[in-house]
Design a protein around this motif. Structure first.
Motif, PDB file in Angstrom:
ATOM      1  N   THR A 119      20.180  40.580  30.655  1.00 12.64           N
ATOM      2  CA  THR A 119      20.868  41.823  31.025  1.00 12.64           C
ATOM      3  C   THR A 119      21.332  41.856  32.481  1.00 12.64           C
ATOM      4  N   ILE A 120      20.610  41.239  33.399  1.00 14.78           N
ATOM      5  CA  ILE A 120      21.015  41.290  34.817  1.00 14.78           C
ATOM      6  C   ILE A 120      22.403  40.689  35.026  1.00 14.78           C
ATOM      7  N   PRO A 121      22.710  39.483  34.517  1.00 11.88           N
ATOM      8  CA  PRO A 121      24.072  38.960  34.717  1.00 11.88           C
ATOM      9  C   PRO A 121      25.153  39.871  34.144  1.00 11.88           C
ATOM     10  N   ILE A 122      24.880  40.497  33.002  1.00  6.95           N
ATOM     11  CA  ILE A 122      25.869  41.394  32.391  1.00  6.95           C
ATOM     12  C   ILE A 122      26.104  42.622  33.269  1.00  6.95           C
ATOM     13  N   ILE A 123      25.029  43.253  33.710  1.00  4.38           N
ATOM     14  CA  ILE A 123      25.141  44.478  34.506  1.00  4.38           C
ATOM     15  C   ILE A 123      25.742  44.192  35.870  1.00  4.38           C
ATOM     16  N   VAL A 124      25.332  43.104  36.504  1.00  3.81           N
ATOM     17  CA  VAL A 124      25.898  42.755  37.812  1.00  3.81           C
ATOM     18  C   VAL A 124      27.380  42.412  37.683  1.00  3.81           C
ATOM     19  N   GLY A 125      27.743  41.741  36.588  1.00  6.94           N
ATOM     20  CA  GLY A 125      29.162  41.455  36.355  1.00  6.94           C
ATOM     21  C   GLY A 125      29.974  42.730  36.240  1.00  6.94           C
ATOM     22  N   LEU A 126      29.449  43.738  35.543  1.00  6.46           N
ATOM     23  CA  LEU A 126      30.131  45.033  35.438  1.00  6.46           C
ATOM     24  C   LEU A 126      30.225  45.710  36.801  1.00  6.46           C
ATOM     25  N   ALA A 127      29.173  45.597  37.595  1.00  8.24           N
ATOM     26  CA  ALA A 127      29.181  46.208  38.926  1.00  8.24           C
ATOM     27  C   ALA A 127      30.215  45.549  39.829  1.00  8.24           C
ATOM     28  N   LEU A 128      30.308  44.237  39.776  1.00  6.03           N
ATOM     29  CA  LEU A 128      31.305  43.536  40.581  1.00  6.03           C
ATOM     30  C   LEU A 128      32.718  43.921  40.155  1.00  6.03           C
ATOM     31  N   ALA A 129      32.938  44.027  38.856  1.00  4.75           N
ATOM     32  CA  ALA A 129      34.261  44.414  38.356  1.00  4.75           C
ATOM     33  C   ALA A 129      34.590  45.860  38.717  1.00  4.75           C
ATOM     34  N   THR A 130      33.562  46.718  38.821  1.00  9.06           N
ATOM     35  CA  THR A 130      33.777  48.132  39.101  1.00  9.06           C
ATOM     36  C   THR A 130      33.973  48.418  40.580  1.00  9.06           C
ATOM     37  N   PHE A 131      33.159  47.787  41.420  1.00 14.11           N
ATOM     38  CA  PHE A 131      33.123  48.172  42.826  1.00 14.11           C
ATOM     39  C   PHE A 131      33.788  47.197  43.791  1.00 14.11           C
ATOM     40  N   LYS A 132      33.851  45.934  43.456  1.00 18.98           N
ATOM     41  CA  LYS A 132      34.444  44.973  44.390  1.00 18.98           C
ATOM     42  C   LYS A 132      35.963  45.086  44.372  1.00 18.98           C
ATOM     43  N   ASP A 133      36.580  44.564  45.425  1.00 16.86           N
ATOM     44  CA  ASP A 133      38.047  44.596  45.564  1.00 16.86           C
ATOM     45  C   ASP A 133      38.679  43.812  44.426  1.00 16.86           C
ATOM     46  N   THR A 134      39.408  44.516  43.573  1.00 19.21           N
ATOM     47  CA  THR A 134      39.993  43.859  42.395  1.00 19.21           C
ATOM     48  C   THR A 134      41.109  42.881  42.742  1.00 19.21           C
ATOM     49  N   SER A 135      41.613  42.937  43.973  1.00 15.51           N
ATOM     50  CA  SER A 135      42.662  41.998  44.377  1.00 15.51           C
ATOM     51  C   SER A 135      42.091  40.613  44.671  1.00 15.51           C
ATOM     52  N   VAL A 136      40.759  40.557  44.800  1.00 17.44           N
ATOM     53  CA  VAL A 136      40.087  39.286  45.062  1.00 17.44           C
ATOM     54  C   VAL A 136      39.454  38.800  43.762  1.00 17.44           C
ATOM     55  N   PRO A 137      39.722  37.559  43.357  1.00 17.48           N
ATOM     56  CA  PRO A 137      39.147  37.050  42.112  1.00 17.48           C
ATOM     57  C   PRO A 137      37.621  37.155  42.110  1.00 17.48           C
ATOM     58  N   ILE A 138      37.074  37.646  41.014  1.00 16.65           N
ATOM     59  CA  ILE A 138      35.625  37.811  40.895  1.00 16.65           C
ATOM     60  C   ILE A 138      35.034  36.606  40.187  1.00 16.65           C
ATOM     61  N   GLU A 139      34.114  35.932  40.866  1.00 18.60           N
ATOM     62  CA  GLU A 139      33.468  34.766  40.279  1.00 18.60           C
ATOM     63  C   GLU A 139      31.960  34.985  40.288  1.00 18.60           C
ATOM     64  N   LEU A 140      31.431  35.365  39.153  1.00 15.77           N
ATOM     65  CA  LEU A 140      30.000  35.571  39.036  1.00 15.77           C
ATOM     66  C   LEU A 140      29.377  34.312  38.426  1.00 15.77           C
ATOM     67  N   PRO A 141      28.475  33.656  39.165  1.00 14.99           N
ATOM     68  CA  PRO A 141      27.843  32.432  38.650  1.00 14.99           C
ATOM     69  C   PRO A 141      26.806  32.765  37.577  1.00 14.99           C
ATOM     70  N   VAL A 142      27.296  33.094  36.386  1.00 15.54           N
ATOM     71  CA  VAL A 142      26.419  33.570  35.319  1.00 15.54           C
ATOM     72  C   VAL A 142      25.370  32.527  34.945  1.00 15.54           C
ATOM     73  N   THR A 143      25.813  31.294  34.732  1.00 12.52           N
ATOM     74  CA  THR A 143      24.877  30.244  34.326  1.00 12.52           C
ATOM     75  C   THR A 143      23.822  30.021  35.389  1.00 12.52           C
ATOM     76  N   ARG A 144      24.260  29.968  36.643  1.00  7.00           N
ATOM     77  CA  ARG A 144      23.312  29.769  37.739  1.00  7.00           C
ATOM     78  C   ARG A 144      22.351  30.945  37.858  1.00  7.00           C
ATOM     79  N   MET A 145      22.869  32.151  37.658  1.00  5.50           N
ATOM     80  CA  MET A 145      22.012  33.331  37.757  1.00  5.50           C
ATOM     81  C   MET A 145      20.966  33.328  36.659  1.00  5.50           C
TER      82      MET A 145
END
Length: 293
Positions: free
Chosen positions: A113-139
């Motif tokens: 659940t942490i990678p899923i929720i953090v991914g949603l948080a990054l998509a919601t709050f981070k600057d959408t003009s900057v590509p979002i790269e969440l290291p899901v496998t590493r996390m």
């Protein structure tokens, strides 16, 4: 964090030791108690796995303008309980078996659940003009290596040498408390000139998350007619999270010390609110004994 040695080696190793200590306090029965206390466990999981992240998103969107701080608060809300929640539940005269059971189960579930929720948080709050790269496998690998693996090893040691595990676990718990204090100091130091502004932003939101979820946890337990000791444990488990894990993910996986700041502030808040809850619960227990309840 600035020091790659600290964030990539010292911090993960220390958390591994802390989670190993938590494993020393667990037995296989702790996972099987979901059958014995199905209603209480279900309510606790609902509060931790669903309501807590939802409230984290609401508070982050309401109070935190800085994207990194908003992501940090949601990351914190996505983390499981830890040894601190078990300790507070014990001193607050709660149902320790229920508290430990919830901590054990959520520690396993949050690997997913942490990678899923953090991914949603990054998509919601981070600057959408900057590509979002969440290291899901590493996390997910990191979460496995510093939560599930050490907990499993600790449980094996407890089953193999129970007296040794019982002697060692309190020492590791003390190490965890000292290390968390050191970690908070390091995070604050690394914020430099921006520390005061970050504290003003992150402090109230972290405290609000802590208090709001303790109240929600208590009300949930009352609504579903749980007994007094179960109410105490649900209150603590829903309201007190593993801030050390949130700090590790922020600094070692997401490589952003600012994201770790809400967890650092939360670490201070949870001892204040947890201590107050213990005092209140002990007063309540004395009143019940005096009244013959």
């Amino acid at each position: 964090m600035t020091s790659s040695i600290f964030s990539q080696l010292v911090l993960p190793l220390s958390l591994f030791i802390i989670m190993f200590g938590m494993g020393l306090s667990l037995e296989r029965q702790d996972f099987a108690r979901v059958v014995k206390y199905p209603k209480a466990v279900t309510i606790g999981l609902l509060g931790q796995m669903v309501l807590l992240p939802a409230v984290g998103f609401l508070i982050a969107g309401w109070l935190l303008a800085a994207p990194a701080l908003a992501v940090g608060l949601v990351l914190l809300a996505a983390c499981p309980g830890g040894t601190t929640s078990n300790l507070i539940a014990y001193h607050a005269r709660g149902d320790l078996a229920l508290s430990v059971t919830l901590t054990a189960i959520t520690s396993v579930l949050t690997i997913i659940t942490i990678p899923i929720i953090v991914g949603l948080a990054l998509a919601t709050f981070k600057d959408t003009s900057v590509p979002i790269e969440l290291p899901v496998t590493r996390m997910m690998l990191t979460l496995f290596l510093i939560t599930l693996l050490p907990i499993g090893l600790g449980m094996l040691v407890r089953g193999w040498r129970t007296p040794f595990a019982q002697r060692l676990e309190p020492k590791i718990s003390a190490f965890g408390a000292i290390f968390l204090g050191l970690l908070i100091v390091i995070i604050m130091y690394e914020q430099g000139d921006s520390l005061l502004g970050q504290l003003v932003s992150a402090g109230p939101s972290a405290l609000l998350l802590n208090i709001a979820m303790m109240i929600i946890g208590f009300l949930l337990a009352v609504w579903f007619n749980l007994n007094d000791r179960q109410r105490a444990s649900i209150t603590v488990e829903v309201g007190v999270q593993n801030s050390t894990l949130a700090i590790l993910i922020a600094s070692s996986v997401l490589n952003d010390g600012t994201i770790a700041l809400p967890a650092a502030m939360y670490s201070l808040a949870m001892y204040l609110t947890g201590g107050s809850f213990i005092v209140w619960r002990r007063w309540q227990t004395r009143q019940q004994l005096a009244a013959g309840v």
